[in-house]
Design a protein around this motif. Sequence first.
Motif, short mmCIF file in Angstrom:
data_model
loop_
_atom_site.label_atom_id
_atom_site.label_comp_id
_atom_site.label_asym_id
_atom_site.label_seq_id
_atom_site.Cartn_x
_atom_site.Cartn_y
_atom_site.Cartn_z
N ALA A 158 0.84 -1.21 0.00
CA ALA A 158 0.00 0.00 0.00
C ALA A 158 0.87 1.25 0.00
CB ALA A 158 -0.93 0.00 1.21
N LEU A 159 1.99 1.19 0.71
CA LEU A 159 2.87 2.36 0.82
C LEU A 159 3.75 2.54 -0.42
CD1 LEU A 159 4.04 1.98 4.52
CD2 LEU A 159 2.63 3.82 3.61
N ALA A 160 3.77 1.54 -1.28
CA ALA A 160 4.67 1.59 -2.44
C ALA A 160 4.20 2.57 -3.50
CB ALA A 160 4.81 0.20 -3.04
N ASP A 161 2.99 3.09 -3.36
CA ASP A 161 2.44 3.96 -4.39
C ASP A 161 2.47 5.43 -3.96
OD1 ASP A 161 0.46 3.99 -6.91
OD2 ASP A 161 -0.19 5.45 -5.41
N PRO A 162 3.03 6.31 -4.81
CA PRO A 162 3.18 7.72 -4.42
C PRO A 162 1.84 8.43 -4.16
CG PRO A 162 3.91 7.37 -6.70
CD PRO A 162 3.65 6.03 -6.11
N THR A 163 0.82 8.08 -4.92
CA THR A 163 -0.48 8.72 -4.69
C THR A 163 -1.02 8.35 -3.30
OG1 THR A 163 -0.97 8.58 -7.03
CG2 THR A 163 -2.82 9.02 -5.57
N ARG A 164 -0.87 7.09 -2.96
CA ARG A 164 -1.37 6.66 -1.65
C ARG A 164 -0.57 7.30 -0.52
NH1 ARG A 164 -2.48 1.69 -4.56
NH2 ARG A 164 -0.55 0.72 -3.91
N ARG A 165 0.71 7.49 -0.75
CA ARG A 165 1.50 8.18 0.29
C ARG A 165 1.05 9.63 0.42
NH1 ARG A 165 5.64 5.52 -2.21
NH2 ARG A 165 6.67 7.39 -2.95
N ALA A 166 0.73 10.24 -0.73
CA ALA A 166 0.26 11.63 -0.68
C ALA A 166 -1.08 11.71 0.05
CB ALA A 166 0.15 12.18 -2.09
N ALA A 222 -11.25 6.56 -8.99
CA ALA A 222 -9.82 6.25 -8.91
C ALA A 222 -9.31 6.46 -7.49
CB ALA A 222 -9.03 7.11 -9.89
N VAL A 223 -9.74 7.54 -6.87
CA VAL A 223 -9.33 7.81 -5.49
C VAL A 223 -9.91 6.75 -4.56
CG1 VAL A 223 -9.53 9.42 -3.56
CG2 VAL A 223 -8.97 10.27 -5.83
N SER A 224 -11.15 6.38 -4.80
CA SER A 224 -11.79 5.35 -3.97
C SER A 224 -11.02 4.04 -4.01
CB SER A 224 -13.23 5.10 -4.42
OG SER A 224 -14.01 6.23 -4.13
N LYS A 225 -10.49 3.73 -5.18
CA LYS A 225 -9.71 2.50 -5.33
C LYS A 225 -8.48 2.55 -4.43
CE LYS A 225 -10.00 0.40 -9.68
NZ LYS A 225 -9.54 0.39 -11.09
N GLU A 228 -9.26 16.21 -4.88
CA GLU A 228 -8.98 17.52 -5.48
C GLU A 228 -7.54 17.73 -5.98
OE1 GLU A 228 -10.07 21.25 -3.36
OE2 GLU A 228 -12.07 20.35 -3.56
N PRO A 229 -6.54 17.61 -5.10
CA PRO A 229 -5.18 17.95 -5.57
C PRO A 229 -4.61 16.96 -6.58
CG PRO A 229 -5.11 17.13 -3.31
CD PRO A 229 -6.55 17.21 -3.69
N PHE A 230 -5.25 15.81 -6.78
CA PHE A 230 -4.63 14.77 -7.61
C PHE A 230 -5.10 14.76 -9.06
CE2 PHE A 230 -4.41 12.97 -3.29
CZ PHE A 230 -3.04 13.03 -3.17
N ASP A 231 -6.08 15.58 -9.37
CA ASP A 231 -6.58 15.55 -10.74
C ASP A 231 -6.99 14.13 -11.11
OD1 ASP A 231 -7.27 16.57 -13.18
OD2 ASP A 231 -5.28 16.25 -14.07
N MET A 232 -7.79 13.55 -10.25
CA MET A 232 -8.19 12.15 -10.40
C MET A 232 -9.68 12.03 -10.23
SD MET A 232 -6.15 9.44 -8.26
CE MET A 232 -4.55 8.95 -8.61
#
Lengths: 116, 148
Positions: A12-20, A45-48, A37-41
């Motif tokens: 789970a921590l290996a992904d930069p978006t999830r760390r953000a 996608a965020v829910s995933k 909001e800040p991710f342009d997603m």
Amino acid sequence: MPTDRLSATFSALADPTRRAILARLVLGETSVSELAEPFDMSLPAVSKHLKVLEHAGLISRSREAQWRPCRIEPEALIGVDSWLEDYRRLWNERFDRLEDYLKKLQAKGKKRGRKK
Amino acid sequence: MDEPTIVVTRLVDAPRELVWQAWTEPRHIAQWWGPNGFTNTIHAMEVKPGGVWRFIMHGPDGTDWPNKIVYREVVRPERLVYDHSGEGANDPHRFHVTVTFTDKNGMTEIVMASLFPSLAARDAVLKFGALEGGGQTLDRLADYLPTI
């Protein structure tokens, strides 16, 4: 912490978006749309990402409020931390044994040297 | 070093060539690899780039732990780079490890740097540990910080 849980935490921590997302949640609980909001997603996608984080025990989502706020669960990170500590201890003990063994080898070498 | 690593070092009172042998020859490494209370059966050990060291660690409770190391760089007697994993190809606990041996007036300094299974994991721990502030996590992390 069981190993499979720790694996889930690591991946789970290996992904930069999830760390953000986690970095944002350190500041306090928030809604999914605010997180997106800040991710342009897209929201899905965020829910995933949130599902992965939730499965790893890194966040929880309240069922009380309609907007289901997300919050960080530091316990899972403590699990990672103590795992790191175990790793360091393992290597220090291993180096102790290596040192003993090298001493033995050298003592043997000296004995052989005297016999010549 | 830009990437997050955990580093363990040790100065041992032995010449570098001997330390190298202790790390790269099955008859030697089985004597100290451990961990404490464990024995090791070494099935193959080919110390060269692309070569594999396959061994089983036998735990004190009878559990067997298969291990696989694939050597990436081998520079006798100063440097070993390898990937260490369990049996599965996608083992999340796989480590990328660099070991260097430096001669210090007849003694040998060993520096072992392990890149985490997920590079980010430790970063995250440092970050959130620090934010948490003053907790037990932070105390322990103080040990890691000087090694980055």
